[in-house]
Design an enzyme around this catalytic site. Structure first.
Site, short mmCIF file in Angstrom:
data_model
loop_
_atom_site.label_atom_id
_atom_site.label_comp_id
_atom_site.label_asym_id
_atom_site.label_seq_id
_atom_site.Cartn_x
_atom_site.Cartn_y
_atom_site.Cartn_z
N ASP A 33 0.86 -1.19 0.00
CA ASP A 33 0.00 0.00 0.00
C ASP A 33 0.90 1.24 0.00
OD1 ASP A 33 -2.91 0.91 1.97
OD2 ASP A 33 -1.58 2.17 0.77
N ASN A 66 -6.90 12.80 -10.48
CA ASN A 66 -7.60 13.21 -11.70
C ASN A 66 -7.45 14.73 -11.80
OD1 ASN A 66 -9.88 14.61 -10.37
ND2 ASN A 66 -10.39 12.54 -9.70
N GLY A 74 -9.61 4.57 -5.96
CA GLY A 74 -8.27 3.98 -6.10
C GLY A 74 -7.23 4.56 -5.17
N VAL A 75 -6.03 4.76 -5.71
CA VAL A 75 -4.94 5.25 -4.86
C VAL A 75 -5.21 6.69 -4.42
CG1 VAL A 75 -3.45 6.06 -6.75
CG2 VAL A 75 -2.42 5.24 -4.65
N ASP A 76 -5.91 7.44 -5.25
CA ASP A 76 -6.29 8.83 -4.90
C ASP A 76 -7.14 8.81 -3.61
OD1 ASP A 76 -7.92 11.45 -6.91
OD2 ASP A 76 -6.60 11.56 -5.17
N SER A 134 -2.38 5.01 -13.97
CA SER A 134 -3.30 4.77 -15.10
C SER A 134 -3.75 3.33 -15.26
CB SER A 134 -2.70 5.24 -16.44
OG SER A 134 -2.71 6.65 -16.52
N THR A 135 -3.26 2.40 -14.46
CA THR A 135 -3.58 0.97 -14.71
C THR A 135 -4.83 0.51 -13.98
OG1 THR A 135 -2.28 0.16 -12.83
CG2 THR A 135 -1.11 0.45 -14.94
N GLY A 136 -5.48 1.40 -13.25
CA GLY A 136 -6.72 1.01 -12.55
C GLY A 136 -7.93 1.54 -13.28
N ILE A 137 -8.54 2.54 -12.71
CA ILE A 137 -9.76 3.12 -13.31
C ILE A 137 -9.51 3.61 -14.73
CG2 ILE A 137 -11.39 5.07 -13.04
CD1 ILE A 137 -11.06 4.63 -9.96
N1 APR Z 1 -1.41 1.69 -2.90
C1 APR Z 1 -0.80 1.41 -4.09
N2 APR Z 1 -1.47 1.22 -5.24
C2 APR Z 1 -2.81 1.31 -5.19
C3 APR Z 1 -3.52 1.62 -4.01
C4 APR Z 1 -2.76 1.81 -2.83
N3 APR Z 1 -3.34 2.10 -1.65
N4 APR Z 1 -4.86 1.65 -4.31
C5 APR Z 1 -4.97 1.36 -5.62
N5 APR Z 1 -3.75 1.15 -6.15
C6 APR Z 1 -3.37 0.77 -7.51
C7 APR Z 1 -4.42 0.16 -8.39
O1 APR Z 1 -4.60 -1.21 -8.07
C8 APR Z 1 -3.77 0.36 -9.74
O2 APR Z 1 -2.78 -0.64 -9.94
O3 APR Z 1 -3.01 1.96 -8.18
C9 APR Z 1 -3.04 1.70 -9.58
C10 APR Z 1 -3.73 2.88 -10.26
O4 APR Z 1 -5.13 2.70 -10.15
P1 APR Z 1 -6.11 3.95 -9.82
O5 APR Z 1 -5.91 4.36 -8.42
O6 APR Z 1 -7.47 3.52 -10.26
O7 APR Z 1 -5.57 5.15 -10.73
P2 APR Z 1 -5.72 5.38 -12.29
O8 APR Z 1 -5.92 4.14 -13.06
O9 APR Z 1 -4.57 6.28 -12.63
O10 APR Z 1 -7.08 6.21 -12.41
C11 APR Z 1 -7.11 7.51 -11.87
O11 APR Z 1 -8.98 6.99 -10.53
O12 APR Z 1 -8.98 7.14 -8.28
C12 APR Z 1 -9.35 7.79 -9.42
O13 APR Z 1 -9.29 10.10 -8.85
C13 APR Z 1 -8.63 9.08 -9.58
O14 APR Z 1 -9.98 9.72 -11.42
C14 APR Z 1 -8.70 9.25 -11.07
C15 APR Z 1 -8.54 7.84 -11.58
#
Ligand code: APR
Length: 165
Positions: A10, A24, A32-34, A122-125
């Site tokens: 984490d 964002n 997500g991480v945000d 960028s690899t999540g949402i």
């Molecule tokens: N620690 C490390 N990595 C994390 C954590 C954490 N606590 N939580 C999530 N992640 C990982 C996700 O599993 C993914 O591999 O961070 C990576 C990025 O995923 P997102 O957080 O969804 O970010 P992203 O794909 O860049 O999308 C950004 O998502 O959260 C919203 O406000 C944000 O609109 C923006 C969008």
């Protein structure tokens, strides 16, 4: 000489100078991480983001750009917020994803930070394929001059993609 590490964990638990947030453009939080960074870091981070929006970043933060705020209650000294590109099947946005890393490193250097933790931006949402993101991230940081770069991967598949030779 820059040490590059990869950990499965984490990012909000990392004891480094700078934690990079995959934000964002609104800078006002999200999932997500945000979401994790704002939840764990506390309201000071959002207050600092609101100040940025009231000032120089009235229109929000552009994709690929990076800006620092306090890290609030996190162990880090600063959070550097960056906006990753949303994956596109038709448009090559890899330069923007590389910019996220390079601009975060630039802001960290300006702060005098010696260590930085990156999530898999960028690899999540934003749906960027992890293997591609790992390659772009690795290339983008290869000429960094900071002492420690730590990629903090939240699941095994992402960790494997980032550590695959
Ligand atoms: N620690 C490390 N990595 C994390 C954590 C954490 N606590 N939580 C999530 N992640 C990982 C996700 O599993 C993914 O591999 O961070 C990576 C990025 O995923 P997102 O957080 O969804 O970010 P992203 O794909 O860049 O999308 C950004 O998502 O959260 C919203 O406000 C944000 O609109 C923006 C969008």
């Amino acid at each position: 000489m820059t040490t590059i590490e990869h950990v499965l964990g984490d990012i909000t638990n990392q004891n480094v100078d700078v934690i990079v947030n995959a934000a964002n453009s609104s800078l006002l939080g999200g999932g997500g991480v945000d979401g994790a960074i704002h939840r764990k870091g506390g309201p000071e981070i959002l207050a600092a983001c609101r100040e940025l929006r009231a000032g120089h970043y009235g229109g929000g933060l552009r994709t690929g750009q990076a800006v620092a705020t306090t890290a609030g209650r996190l162990a880090a000294r600063w959070v550097v917020h960056t906006v990753g590109p949303v994956w596109s099947d038709t448009e090559d946005r890899s330069g923007l994803l590389a910019d996220c890393h390079r601009n975060s490193l630039k802001v960290a250097a300006e702060l005098g930070a010696t260590s930085i933790a990156f999530p898999a931006i960028s690899t999540g949402i934003y749906r960027w394929p992890v293997d591609s993101a790992a390659k772009i991230a690795r290339t983008a940081v290869e000429d960094a001059e900071i002492d420690l770069i730590r990629f903090v991967l939240f699941d095994q598949a992402t960790y494997d993609a980032f550590t695959r030779p």
